[in-house]
Design a protein around this motif. Structure first.
Motif, PDB file in Angstrom:
ATOM      1  N   THR A 102       0.844  -1.189   0.000  1.00 48.30           N
ATOM      2  CA  THR A 102       0.000   0.000   0.000  1.00 48.30           C
ATOM      3  C   THR A 102       0.881   1.241   0.000  1.00 48.30           C
ATOM      4  O   THR A 102       1.819   1.340   0.788  1.00 48.30           O
ATOM      5  N   GLU A 103       0.576   2.154  -0.902  1.00 48.29           N
ATOM      6  CA  GLU A 103       1.260   3.440  -0.962  1.00 48.29           C
ATOM      7  C   GLU A 103       0.273   4.534  -0.555  1.00 48.29           C
ATOM      8  O   GLU A 103      -0.889   4.518  -0.979  1.00 48.29           O
ATOM      9  N   PHE A 104       0.741   5.472   0.260  1.00 44.49           N
ATOM     10  CA  PHE A 104      -0.094   6.568   0.719  1.00 44.49           C
ATOM     11  C   PHE A 104       0.531   7.896   0.278  1.00 44.49           C
ATOM     12  O   PHE A 104       1.747   8.055   0.326  1.00 44.49           O
ATOM     13  N   TRP A 105      -0.305   8.806  -0.111  1.00 43.62           N
ATOM     14  CA  TRP A 105       0.095  10.209  -0.250  1.00 43.62           C
ATOM     15  C   TRP A 105      -1.036  11.045   0.325  1.00 43.62           C
ATOM     16  O   TRP A 105      -2.221  10.755   0.096  1.00 43.62           O
ATOM     17  N   GLY A 106      -0.672  12.063   1.105  1.00 43.36           N
ATOM     18  CA  GLY A 106      -1.729  12.877   1.682  1.00 43.36           C
ATOM     19  C   GLY A 106      -1.241  14.256   2.064  1.00 43.36           C
ATOM     20  O   GLY A 106      -0.046  14.563   2.029  1.00 43.36           O
TER      21      GLY A 106
ATOM     22  N   SER B 258      -5.772  17.716   4.153  1.00 41.82           N
ATOM     23  CA  SER B 258      -7.196  17.623   3.829  1.00 41.82           C
ATOM     24  C   SER B 258      -7.606  16.299   3.201  1.00 41.82           C
ATOM     25  O   SER B 258      -8.752  15.878   3.336  1.00 41.82           O
ATOM     26  N   VAL B 259      -6.704  15.619   2.514  1.00 42.38           N
ATOM     27  CA  VAL B 259      -7.089  14.400   1.808  1.00 42.38           C
ATOM     28  C   VAL B 259      -5.939  13.401   1.807  1.00 42.38           C
ATOM     29  O   VAL B 259      -4.762  13.792   1.870  1.00 42.38           O
ATOM     30  N   GLU B 260      -6.279  12.121   1.756  1.00 41.84           N
ATOM     31  CA  GLU B 260      -5.279  11.063   1.620  1.00 41.84           C
ATOM     32  C   GLU B 260      -5.694  10.143   0.486  1.00 41.84           C
ATOM     33  O   GLU B 260      -6.862   9.751   0.374  1.00 41.84           O
ATOM     34  N   ALA B 261      -4.753   9.825  -0.398  1.00 39.51           N
ATOM     35  CA  ALA B 261      -4.983   8.879  -1.484  1.00 39.51           C
ATOM     36  C   ALA B 261      -4.165   7.627  -1.216  1.00 39.51           C
ATOM     37  O   ALA B 261      -3.033   7.707  -0.733  1.00 39.51           O
ATOM     38  N   ARG B 262      -4.749   6.462  -1.533  1.00 41.39           N
ATOM     39  CA  ARG B 262      -4.084   5.194  -1.278  1.00 41.39           C
ATOM     40  C   ARG B 262      -4.130   4.311  -2.520  1.00 41.39           C
ATOM     41  O   ARG B 262      -5.161   4.186  -3.169  1.00 41.39           O
TER      42      ARG B 262
ATOM     43  N   SER C 289      -5.896  -1.160  -6.759  1.00 42.13           N
ATOM     44  CA  SER C 289      -7.115  -0.424  -6.447  1.00 42.13           C
ATOM     45  C   SER C 289      -6.739   0.876  -5.757  1.00 42.13           C
ATOM     46  O   SER C 289      -5.623   1.034  -5.248  1.00 42.13           O
ATOM     47  N   TYR C 290      -7.692   1.813  -5.742  1.00 42.44           N
ATOM     48  CA  TYR C 290      -7.454   3.125  -5.160  1.00 42.44           C
ATOM     49  C   TYR C 290      -8.542   3.459  -4.143  1.00 42.44           C
ATOM     50  O   TYR C 290      -9.700   3.047  -4.282  1.00 42.44           O
TER      51      TYR C 290
ATOM     52  N   ALA D 113      -6.146   8.252  -8.624  1.00 38.92           N
ATOM     53  CA  ALA D 113      -6.896   7.885  -7.416  1.00 38.92           C
ATOM     54  C   ALA D 113      -7.934   8.945  -7.079  1.00 38.92           C
ATOM     55  O   ALA D 113      -9.092   8.637  -6.781  1.00 38.92           O
ATOM     56  N   LEU D 114      -7.540  10.217  -7.144  1.00 36.97           N
ATOM     57  CA  LEU D 114      -8.478  11.292  -6.836  1.00 36.97           C
ATOM     58  C   LEU D 114      -9.563  11.390  -7.896  1.00 36.97           C
ATOM     59  O   LEU D 114     -10.725  11.682  -7.586  1.00 36.97           O
ATOM     60  N   GLY D 115      -9.199  11.126  -9.155  1.00 35.13           N
ATOM     61  CA  GLY D 115     -10.178  11.179 -10.229  1.00 35.13           C
ATOM     62  C   GLY D 115     -11.209  10.079 -10.126  1.00 35.13           C
ATOM     63  O   GLY D 115     -12.403  10.294 -10.350  1.00 35.13           O
ATOM     64  N   GLU D 116     -10.762   8.872  -9.748  1.00 36.08           N
ATOM     65  CA  GLU D 116     -11.675   7.737  -9.645  1.00 36.08           C
ATOM     66  C   GLU D 116     -12.723   7.957  -8.563  1.00 36.08           C
ATOM     67  O   GLU D 116     -13.854   7.513  -8.667  1.00 36.08           O
ATOM     68  N   THR D 117     -12.319   8.643  -7.504  1.00 39.53           N
ATOM     69  CA  THR D 117     -13.234   8.833  -6.371  1.00 39.53           C
ATOM     70  C   THR D 117     -13.912  10.179  -6.397  1.00 39.53           C
ATOM     71  O   THR D 117     -14.681  10.528  -5.496  1.00 39.53           O
ATOM     72  N   GLY D 118     -13.581  11.000  -7.401  1.00 37.40           N
ATOM     73  CA  GLY D 118     -14.210  12.306  -7.504  1.00 37.40           C
ATOM     74  C   GLY D 118     -13.740  13.289  -6.448  1.00 37.40           C
ATOM     75  O   GLY D 118     -14.433  14.249  -6.122  1.00 37.40           O
ATOM     76  N   THR D 119     -12.538  13.058  -5.902  1.00 37.22           N
ATOM     77  CA  THR D 119     -11.997  13.920  -4.852  1.00 37.22           C
ATOM     78  C   THR D 119     -11.126  15.010  -5.459  1.00 37.22           C
ATOM     79  O   THR D 119     -10.376  14.746  -6.404  1.00 37.22           O
ATOM     80  N   THR D 120     -11.192  16.188  -4.923  1.00 38.58           N
ATOM     81  CA  THR D 120     -10.333  17.285  -5.373  1.00 38.58           C
ATOM     82  C   THR D 120      -9.498  17.778  -4.208  1.00 38.58           C
ATOM     83  O   THR D 120      -9.852  17.611  -3.047  1.00 38.58           O
TER      84      THR D 120
END
Length: 278
Positions: A117-121, A124-128, A137-138, A268-275
């Motif tokens: 698992t790779e994390f970046w955050g 305000s937000v964390e993507a995995r 998977s994201y 990852a942010l695009g798939e979940t609709g996160t900005t």
């Protein structure tokens, strides 16, 4: 191996932890007037809250990197699963951005599985990004709190479960790449050898575990409250089997000013609709 039940890895509820690599200590001069770390009075840890608050504040003020590891046995789908996790984390000042790489290895009589698992955050937000059984998977969620980034939340139950006393005091003998000590010069080693409050430690054990015992822990901290090394171990019983749980934290570096944003974060942010604004 095609029918190996590997999905239990997804249910594992382990937290970030990390392997102590103590730098050499030089004995302090006898009679030297040294102040004790926050939360330590007359050679005993009397406020884990004060120590962990100082630890988090000092690390986030500079930016840092740390390693962690943990071992635990859980019961999933009728079998005992031995789980080993390692993690590496880098955090910039005030936790404005961070990265973490984590690997979980699970072994049982029915087979084994590995998840990376790779994390970046940021604040305000964390993507995995998770890679398991050849599938990627994201996920996204809220950014980690400062207490999580510093591993203070991880260490707190262990520090509250026993009495810690100063068993060694010395000066660090150069532990960074430049040969200079990481953080303050002084090092205080606190140890605990007996479990006194099982209520706190039981929250760190898997469902079905009982009889926590043979607890021991070591903490190396500097005069400003930075925890440089933390190790804890205890035995327990699960489904009639005696197992050992270990956890560790190792501060690697201070002064981390930036981390790179992985190329997969946008996906990852695009798939979940996160900005995110940063």
């Amino acid at each position: 191996m095609a029918n190996t039940p590997r999905r239990w890895v997804l249910a594992l509820a382990l937290v970030m932890v990390t392997a102590p690599a103590a730098g050499p200590l030089v004995a302090a001069q006898e009679g030297e007037d040294r102040s004790e770390p926050p939360g330590v009075t007359d050679g005993e840890l009397d406020s884990s809250t004060s120590l962990l608050r100082a630890h988090t504040s000092a690390l986030l003020a500079d930016g840092f990197s740390a390693n962690g590891s943990a071992n635990v046995t859980v019961y999933r789908r009728g079998v005992l699963v031995d789980v080993h996790r390692t993690a590496n984390r880098s955090v910039v000042v005030d936790g404005a951005e961070y990265r973490q790489s984590q690997q979980t290895d699970a072994k049982a009589t029915v087979g084994s599985a590995t998840r990376g698992t790779e994390f970046w955050g940021n604040d305000s937000v964390e993507a995995r990004q998770r890679v398991e059984n050849g599938r990627t998977s994201y996920e996204t969620g809220e950014g980690k709190s400062n207490g999580s980034l510093s591993a203070a939340f991880l260490m707190r139950p262990y520090l509250r479960s026993a009495t810690y006393t100063v068993t060694d005091t010395g000066t660090a003998n150069g532990s960074s790449s430049s040969g200079e000590p990481i953080g303050g010069e002084m090092r205080y080693t606190l140890t605990a050898t007996e479990l006194e409050n099982a209520t706190h430690i039981e929250t760190q054990l898997p469902n079905g575990a009982s009889d926590p015992r043979n607890f021991s822990a070591t903490v190396v901290v500097d005069e400003d409250g930075r925890i440089h090394e933390f190790d804890a171990t205890l035995d327990y019983t699960i489904k009639g089997s005696d197992r050992t749980h270990t956890i560790s934290f190792d501060l690697q570096e201070l002064g981390v000013s930036s981390v790179s944003r992985p190329s997969w974060v946008g996906e990852a942010l695009g798939e979940t609709g996160t900005t995110t604004g940063t």
